[in-house]
Design a protein around this motif. Structure first.
Motif, mmCIF file in Angstrom:
data_model
loop_
_atom_site.group_PDB
_atom_site.id
_atom_site.type_symbol
_atom_site.label_atom_id
_atom_site.label_comp_id
_atom_site.label_asym_id
_atom_site.label_seq_id
_atom_site.Cartn_x
_atom_site.Cartn_y
_atom_site.Cartn_z
ATOM 1 N N THR A 28 0.831 -1.198 0.000
ATOM 2 C CA THR A 28 0.000 0.000 0.000
ATOM 3 C C THR A 28 0.869 1.252 0.000
ATOM 4 O OG1 THR A 28 -1.811 -1.114 1.152
ATOM 5 C CG2 THR A 28 -1.754 1.294 1.262
ATOM 6 N N LEU A 29 1.894 1.256 0.813
ATOM 7 C CA LEU A 29 2.804 2.400 0.865
ATOM 8 C C LEU A 29 3.549 2.562 -0.463
ATOM 9 C CD1 LEU A 29 4.287 1.905 4.453
ATOM 10 C CD2 LEU A 29 2.484 3.488 3.735
ATOM 11 N N ILE A 30 4.021 1.443 -1.016
ATOM 12 C CA ILE A 30 4.773 1.511 -2.275
ATOM 13 C C ILE A 30 3.878 1.979 -3.423
ATOM 14 C CG2 ILE A 30 5.974 0.125 -4.008
ATOM 15 C CD1 ILE A 30 7.033 -1.585 -1.692
ATOM 16 N N MET A 31 2.656 1.418 -3.488
ATOM 17 C CA MET A 31 1.761 1.780 -4.594
ATOM 18 C C MET A 31 1.293 3.234 -4.496
ATOM 19 S SD MET A 31 1.762 -0.596 -6.657
ATOM 20 C CE MET A 31 0.582 0.232 -7.737
ATOM 21 N N THR A 32 1.216 3.765 -3.299
ATOM 22 C CA THR A 32 0.870 5.171 -3.155
ATOM 23 C C THR A 32 1.934 6.054 -3.801
ATOM 24 O OG1 THR A 32 -0.327 4.723 -1.094
ATOM 25 C CG2 THR A 32 0.357 7.000 -1.513
ATOM 26 N N VAL A 33 3.201 5.705 -3.555
ATOM 27 C CA VAL A 33 4.301 6.457 -4.159
ATOM 28 C C VAL A 33 4.316 6.271 -5.675
ATOM 29 C CG1 VAL A 33 6.811 6.701 -4.241
ATOM 30 C CG2 VAL A 33 5.665 6.310 -2.051
ATOM 31 N N LEU A 34 4.124 4.997 -6.135
ATOM 32 C CA LEU A 34 4.147 4.731 -7.570
ATOM 33 C C LEU A 34 2.986 5.410 -8.291
ATOM 34 C CD1 LEU A 34 5.169 0.957 -7.712
ATOM 35 C CD2 LEU A 34 6.587 2.974 -8.130
ATOM 36 N N ALA A 35 1.842 5.490 -7.628
ATOM 37 C CA ALA A 35 0.695 6.164 -8.249
ATOM 38 C C ALA A 35 0.991 7.634 -8.483
ATOM 39 C CB ALA A 35 -0.531 6.002 -7.355
ATOM 40 N N ILE A 36 1.675 8.249 -7.554
ATOM 41 C CA ILE A 36 2.056 9.657 -7.717
ATOM 42 C C ILE A 36 3.017 9.817 -8.898
ATOM 43 C CG2 ILE A 36 3.229 11.605 -6.620
ATOM 44 C CD1 ILE A 36 2.227 10.520 -3.926
ATOM 45 N N ILE A 37 3.981 8.870 -8.998
ATOM 46 C CA ILE A 37 4.945 8.930 -10.102
ATOM 47 C C ILE A 37 4.256 8.677 -11.439
ATOM 48 C CG2 ILE A 37 7.015 7.848 -11.079
ATOM 49 C CD1 ILE A 37 7.907 7.244 -8.220
ATOM 50 N N TYR A 38 3.342 7.671 -11.456
ATOM 51 C CA TYR A 38 2.648 7.318 -12.706
ATOM 52 C C TYR A 38 1.764 8.457 -13.194
ATOM 53 C CZ TYR A 38 -0.013 4.576 -16.085
ATOM 54 O OH TYR A 38 -0.598 4.112 -17.232
#
Length: 206
Positions: free
Chosen positions: A111-121
């Motif tokens: 969840t923490l990783i995907m939150t960061v990746l969503a911002i990057i994406y």
């Protein structure tokens, strides 16, 4: 003559799928959290592959048959199967606290990783190289899923469980080929499976 020097008989090698020596002491809450956190972090393309490897082969907390039965149960619970598995498995070993620990370990890191990746994406999602990379990852995910399905089928083939194989094939044909609704197929398949198992066990016991 003393027999102390006689070589000890070697026990035959036993594969994890053939019935591993299960851990004598159930894992603690921290061990459950860490184990499921590692599964989730390694689970590119799906956690099921890594969950089975960790639970059955690495830690030997379940046999292959027990894992199959537990995962089958999780199919009939609402929500994602692997999330259900974490709750059921953790609760089975350490009660409600164990279920929460496994659940938290499974969901918190990604969840923490995907939150960061969503911002990057959101900023770089239109790049062509990124789209091609995601396409390659999806192919690897399909391969991993097929591999774990074959591993889960191994106990059925080793026992030559004809009834189980027929039921499995029937469900596959009904859903995968005939495109029948999942709920309707399960309403028929579950009672038939329970009835067949009950009848065969009574026949063997007699």
């Amino acid at each position: 003559m003393s027999t102390d020097s006689a070589p000890a008989a070697q026990e035959p090698d036993r594969e994890p799928d053939q019935g591993p020596d299960l851990a004598d002491v159930p894992p603690g809450l921290a061990a459950l959290f860490v184990a499921f956190a590692r599964m989730s972090l390694a689970g590119f393309g799906g956690v099921l592959v890594f969950a089975r490897h960790a639970i059955v082969e690495q830690h030997r907390w379940m046999t292959a048959d027990e894992f199959n039965e537990t995962f089958a149960l999780c199919h009939f619970l609402p929500g994602p199967n692997i999330v259900n598995l974490s709750m059921v498995f953790g609760a089975r070993l350490r009660g409600l606290a164990g279920g929460v620990a496994a659940f938290a370990g499974l969901l918190l890191p990604p969840t923490l990783i995907m939150t960061v990746l969503a911002i990057i994406y959101a900023h770089f999602g239109d790049l062509d190289v990124l789209r091609r990379s995601l396409g390659g990852i999806s192919c690897a995910a399909v391969g991993l899923l097929i591999a774990v399905v074959l591993r889960m089928m191994t106990p059925l083939f080793k026992r030559i469980d004809v009834v189980a194989l027929i039921l499995m094939l029937g469900v596959f044909l009904a859903i995968g080929v005939l495109r029948l609704p999942l709920q309707a197929v399960l309403l028929v398949a579950v009672p038939v499976s329970i009835g067949a198992t009950y009848f065969l066990r009574r026949k063997v016991a007699a």
